[in-house]
Design a protein around this motif. Sequence first.
Motif, PDB file in Angstrom:
ATOM      1  N   ALA A 148     -19.394  41.869 101.678  1.00  0.00           N
ATOM      2  CA  ALA A 148     -19.818  43.223 101.307  1.00  0.00           C
ATOM      3  C   ALA A 148     -21.125  43.196 100.513  1.00  0.00           C
ATOM      4  N   GLY A 149     -21.611  42.005 100.219  1.00  0.00           N
ATOM      5  CA  GLY A 149     -22.840  41.889  99.436  1.00  0.00           C
ATOM      6  C   GLY A 149     -22.628  42.073  97.949  1.00  0.00           C
ATOM      7  N   GLN A 150     -21.356  41.971  97.495  1.00  0.00           N
ATOM      8  CA  GLN A 150     -21.023  42.177  96.084  1.00  0.00           C
ATOM      9  C   GLN A 150     -20.882  40.825  95.385  1.00  0.00           C
ATOM     10  N   LEU A 151     -21.954  40.080  95.296  1.00  0.00           N
ATOM     11  CA  LEU A 151     -21.878  38.719  94.764  1.00  0.00           C
ATOM     12  C   LEU A 151     -21.540  38.711  93.278  1.00  0.00           C
ATOM     13  N   ASP A 152     -22.057  39.672  92.533  1.00  0.00           N
ATOM     14  CA  ASP A 152     -21.732  39.743  91.095  1.00  0.00           C
ATOM     15  C   ASP A 152     -20.249  40.045  90.901  1.00  0.00           C
ATOM     16  N   ASP A 153     -19.698  40.952  91.743  1.00  0.00           N
ATOM     17  CA  ASP A 153     -18.266  41.264  91.655  1.00  0.00           C
ATOM     18  C   ASP A 153     -17.428  40.029  91.964  1.00  0.00           C
ATOM     19  N   ALA A 154     -17.874  39.243  92.930  1.00  0.00           N
ATOM     20  CA  ALA A 154     -17.134  38.026  93.286  1.00  0.00           C
ATOM     21  C   ALA A 154     -17.099  37.066  92.106  1.00  0.00           C
ATOM     22  N   GLY A 155     -18.238  36.909  91.441  1.00  0.00           N
ATOM     23  CA  GLY A 155     -18.288  36.026  90.271  1.00  0.00           C
ATOM     24  C   GLY A 155     -17.387  36.505  89.152  1.00  0.00           C
ATOM     25  N   SER A 156     -17.397  37.800  88.891  1.00  0.00           N
ATOM     26  CA  SER A 156     -16.534  38.358  87.838  1.00  0.00           C
ATOM     27  C   SER A 156     -15.065  38.165  88.184  1.00  0.00           C
ATOM     28  N   ARG A 157     -14.739  38.355  89.435  1.00  0.00           N
ATOM     29  CA  ARG A 157     -13.343  38.204  89.866  1.00  0.00           C
ATOM     30  C   ARG A 157     -12.868  36.765  89.652  1.00  0.00           C
ATOM     31  N   LEU A 158     -13.719  35.821  89.984  1.00  0.00           N
ATOM     32  CA  LEU A 158     -13.361  34.411  89.794  1.00  0.00           C
ATOM     33  C   LEU A 158     -13.211  34.073  88.314  1.00  0.00           C
ATOM     34  N   ASP A 159     -14.096  34.601  87.491  1.00  0.00           N
ATOM     35  CA  ASP A 159     -14.044  34.296  86.057  1.00  0.00           C
ATOM     36  C   ASP A 159     -12.753  34.805  85.420  1.00  0.00           C
ATOM     37  N   LYS A 160     -12.251  35.942  85.895  1.00  0.00           N
ATOM     38  CA  LYS A 160     -11.043  36.542  85.302  1.00  0.00           C
ATOM     39  C   LYS A 160      -9.801  35.678  85.512  1.00  0.00           C
ATOM     40  N   VAL A 161      -9.723  34.985  86.637  1.00  0.00           N
ATOM     41  CA  VAL A 161      -8.500  34.221  86.939  1.00  0.00           C
ATOM     42  C   VAL A 161      -8.715  32.719  86.805  1.00  0.00           C
ATOM     43  N   ALA A 162      -9.858  32.324  86.259  1.00  0.00           N
ATOM     44  CA  ALA A 162     -10.173  30.893  86.183  1.00  0.00           C
ATOM     45  C   ALA A 162      -9.100  30.110  85.445  1.00  0.00           C
ATOM     46  N   SER A 163      -8.587  30.672  84.345  1.00  0.00           N
ATOM     47  CA  SER A 163      -7.596  29.941  83.554  1.00  0.00           C
ATOM     48  C   SER A 163      -6.264  29.830  84.287  1.00  0.00           C
ATOM     49  N   GLN A 164      -5.917  30.840  85.107  1.00  0.00           N
ATOM     50  CA  GLN A 164      -4.645  30.810  85.843  1.00  0.00           C
ATOM     51  C   GLN A 164      -4.691  29.827  87.004  1.00  0.00           C
ATOM     52  N   LEU A 165      -5.877  29.622  87.560  1.00  0.00           N
ATOM     53  CA  LEU A 165      -6.008  28.787  88.764  1.00  0.00           C
ATOM     54  C   LEU A 165      -7.013  27.670  88.522  1.00  0.00           C
ATOM     55  N   ALA A 166      -6.885  27.025  87.389  1.00  0.00           N
ATOM     56  CA  ALA A 166      -7.887  26.035  86.979  1.00  0.00           C
ATOM     57  C   ALA A 166      -8.113  24.961  88.031  1.00  0.00           C
ATOM     58  N   ASP A 167      -7.030  24.419  88.585  1.00  0.00           N
ATOM     59  CA  ASP A 167      -7.160  23.306  89.538  1.00  0.00           C
ATOM     60  C   ASP A 167      -6.745  23.694  90.951  1.00  0.00           C
ATOM     61  N   ALA A 168      -6.588  24.973  91.224  1.00  0.00           N
ATOM     62  CA  ALA A 168      -6.129  25.411  92.547  1.00  0.00           C
ATOM     63  C   ALA A 168      -7.243  25.247  93.577  1.00  0.00           C
ATOM     64  N   ASP A 169      -6.920  24.654  94.715  1.00  0.00           N
ATOM     65  CA  ASP A 169      -7.914  24.467  95.773  1.00  0.00           C
ATOM     66  C   ASP A 169      -8.492  25.801  96.236  1.00  0.00           C
ATOM     67  N   GLU A 170      -7.636  26.845  96.288  1.00  0.00           N
ATOM     68  CA  GLU A 170      -8.117  28.144  96.763  1.00  0.00           C
ATOM     69  C   GLU A 170      -9.223  28.681  95.844  1.00  0.00           C
ATOM     70  N   ARG A 171      -9.036  28.505  94.547  1.00  0.00           N
ATOM     71  CA  ARG A 171     -10.044  28.977  93.585  1.00  0.00           C
ATOM     72  C   ARG A 171     -11.361  28.250  93.814  1.00  0.00           C
ATOM     73  N   TRP A 172     -11.299  26.931  94.021  1.00  0.00           N
ATOM     74  CA  TRP A 172     -12.523  26.149  94.173  1.00  0.00           C
ATOM     75  C   TRP A 172     -13.168  26.376  95.537  1.00  0.00           C
ATOM     76  N   ARG A 173     -12.359  26.675  96.556  1.00  0.00           N
ATOM     77  CA  ARG A 173     -12.950  27.049  97.848  1.00  0.00           C
ATOM     78  C   ARG A 173     -13.715  28.366  97.703  1.00  0.00           C
ATOM     79  N   ALA A 174     -13.116  29.293  96.951  1.00  0.00           N
ATOM     80  CA  ALA A 174     -13.786  30.575  96.711  1.00  0.00           C
ATOM     81  C   ALA A 174     -15.082  30.364  95.929  1.00  0.00           C
ATOM     82  N   GLU A 175     -15.037  29.484  94.923  1.00  0.00           N
ATOM     83  CA  GLU A 175     -16.258  29.172  94.161  1.00  0.00           C
ATOM     84  C   GLU A 175     -17.326  28.585  95.090  1.00  0.00           C
ATOM     85  N   PHE A 176     -16.920  27.683  95.948  1.00  0.00           N
ATOM     86  CA  PHE A 176     -17.857  27.052  96.882  1.00  0.00           C
ATOM     87  C   PHE A 176     -18.510  28.115  97.765  1.00  0.00           C
ATOM     88  N   ASN A 177     -17.692  29.027  98.305  1.00  0.00           N
ATOM     89  CA  ASN A 177     -18.227  30.075  99.183  1.00  0.00           C
ATOM     90  C   ASN A 177     -19.192  30.990  98.440  1.00  0.00           C
TER      91      ASN A 177
END
Length: 931
Positions: free
Chosen positions: A474-503
């Motif tokens: 959707a071109g909402q790159l800032d929203d994507a970053g904020s979304r990842l930051d909010k759940v970082a502590s809950q999914l610290a080592d989750a592969d899905e979180r890091w795949r999302a970070e990579f993307n």
Amino acid sequence: MEDAAEGRFALASGWIPLAIQCFKDALAKAGLSGEARDELNIDLATAYLADANVAGATAALKAVERTSTPGYLLRDALIQERANQWDNATAQLARVTGQMAELPKADHPWYYLAQATLAEHEQKAGEANVAWTMAIAEAATPLQAAQFQAAQWKGQIFLGLPATPEVRDQLQKQLNDSAQDPVTNAQYALELAIVLDQLGQPADALKLIGDNLRRVDLDRHSLNNLRLAYVLIDQEHPDPQAAARGTIGTDQETLQTILKDWPEKDAPDFDALVQTQKTALALLENGKLVLNPKDLKNLVDGLIQDPRGHPLIKQLYLLQMQLAESLSQNAAAAATAQHLAGDAADAARYLAEAGDAATHLLQLPKDQTVARDTAREGAWLTLALVAWNASPRQYLEAAKNLNKLRDALPESEPDRKLITARLADLYFLNGEQTGDPENFRNAAKFYGTLIEDPPPEENLGSLLERAVESDIKAGQLDDAGSRLDKVASQLADADERWRAEFNLLLALRDDHQVAKAFARLNHLFELARIDSLQIDLRLRLRWLDAALAVDAADPSAADKAQVLQEEADVETKAAAVAGNKELEASRRELAASGLLLKYRAAAQSGKTADKEKSFVELKENYPFTDAEVNALYLHAIELRNQNKLIDAANAMKDLADMFIKNPANRQNPGARFAPFALYDAALYLRAADGSGRYDDALDCLKKFVDTYPDHPLINDVRFEQGELMSLRNQFDLAFDIFDDLRRKLETQNRPWENELWANTLIDRVNCMTGIAMQHNNDPQWAKPVRDELFRLWSLDYLPVWARVQAGYSYAQGLPPDDADKPKAYGRVIAILDNPKLLAELDKHFNGRLFLARSFSDLGDYYSTRKDYDSARKVYQSAMANNLSVKYFQHQLDLLPTPSAASAPAATSGSTMPTPPPTSTPAPADGTATGS
């Protein structure tokens, strides 16, 4: 939508075979976590139980590793009941009861089903009735609720009386004493038949009911109760003597008789009779009595079409909808297995009928007597499934219906979250199909809602990954970053979180936000250890870290690339030892990419020795990898940038030949560079030493056409072939190429939007001009050229730059003494009076060149005729329009001064004649026409 989601949809809608296949397909996919695999096997066991396949359910449940979850225990209890292992079933159900808070809402009806079945086995009528009532209330679909209602009715009949010889004798006496009261007598006959069946005398029970059904003095309510009891007893203990049935017919016919005999709305027993019809319909719905679904659908179709209006019209539409869905699925399965077109057509037809039934149901008034109208909910679900299974899939239509279903569900309903998840999936898929960013924004919004309060059936990491992907698209790159930051502590080592970070980081890089991406990744590495991540994901993050460092020209780039290469080399050797060729190849590519990044970092920092070392190592240790070929390509471009065009062309040809001369090498990833290298080699050779290299360039282009006839560049290659042949004055061969290319491009939709098409038309007519010149401009060759040039000038949908060029060439090609020559030039010059066309012309490189030439040629035309006043006006007009001011000032200076002019006054008062009134509009069918 993933297979698991589609399977749950199919299970909820009663499409059991489809549900089973979807769950099997989902289980066959690689990379599933143990938890996800357990959930899928439990889903598969549920589908098998719905299909009465105990063996299949047992096998699916055996594959579940976590055997203490309430979901597992419940399925095991249901299997034990079907296997008559009642003690085991009781024990497992008790364990489920102790974990009810953890049992998913979707499993509640199955729990109460197990309770009711157990209570019936133990002859506990009250407990069974309560359990059935709860099962009906918790039913996931109207179909499931109807089946539970039929089972409850059966339980009420068979468990309502104590079955003893004393009760039998008492009922026999009451039956004999009430012979004069038909209604009371029929009730005693019904009760006595039930007791006889319970005492092991089903034949006597069936005969007693059969005798009473032949009576002519019974009311319809009594008759229908007897008919239902007969069917239920006969289902448990089929009557071996068909003749004893008398006039009541088969069980299916008996139920049809009940359904066809509906009362008038003002009849005193209307409600009781309608309830009997509901039970008969439920018994038909449960599948045990239906030998032929098509026949049942024909019955339902007839009841719906009856002009009297059936009192159960809503339930009938619901059944019609479900039968059509089932028949569609059966036909689709047959079409897949036997590849029969007829079955595929039947599947589509039944699917459409299911949608029609759902639409009709939704047009009926909403039931105001209930808090939730489950029939309408089922209809929306069906319409969503119909849209999903359409060809092509109608994601947006499916989403619209699921949205209506979601809005109808209360906020507290757990299924609402599952619907929200599927809704998000549908918007995402529609975005993929249409490219509309609004769909991705909707998907991100719904995924975000679920992340805040995820349903038990959904994995938080998976939801996050999908939400971030939606934000990115959707071109909402800032929203994507904020979304990842909010759940970082809950999914610290989750592969899905890091795949999302990579993307996200990759998207930032593609959006030229390299510094932001590099800073974010460095920050992430400071906060978390990536060593614990899955190997391939860790290596991909290492690659991105090094690539961003190179992009940012960071001094750490070479070191980061070295770390990537070393780690990937270790994992490559491990894969080789394990004998996994595919994994070995992918990790070898990553190691090679590390070396390529070292090469780029060295080139960037001017470390020539390090660059050459990396280049040699790539060629020696990683041949045919994507990275090695990439390096070869970059090396050739470096030679071009140094103006070593022949060396660059040879390097590109050598690269292409690595794959062309040995077709087996074309399976390597680097083979994708070969066609581009061949095309670039031709361009370098054309630019190198003039016509002396044209033959070599044409050889490269011919090799491209022969080797890659379907490549996306093929049209550009053919155009380049035509251009080179034109430069060699081989106009006839060039014309054939341009004409073939024109025909091909004009088969495409709206070819005038393709710049190559306009260039092809212009070069094609230039070839015609060349051929005419080779024939000394013989009229039979020259006239077709002028006709084609005038046609191109008149094409309103041809880009204006091409029209101007064609118009100029037309005017230039007219004989010197042609009276239309000034008008022809004037038509081109008149473009200056059209701001819209002029603005479009200015977007093209050298767009006004042919306007300037038109002024120049027109001025020369007047000057050679000593009409110096007209020539002067033309040159002055060109200067006023800011066209080659110095040139036209020079032309003015060459003209005699007005006082010295001895020629007669100009006969034309205007140097900008009006264009002709006729033009050729764009064809209505969306295709261009050629001559």
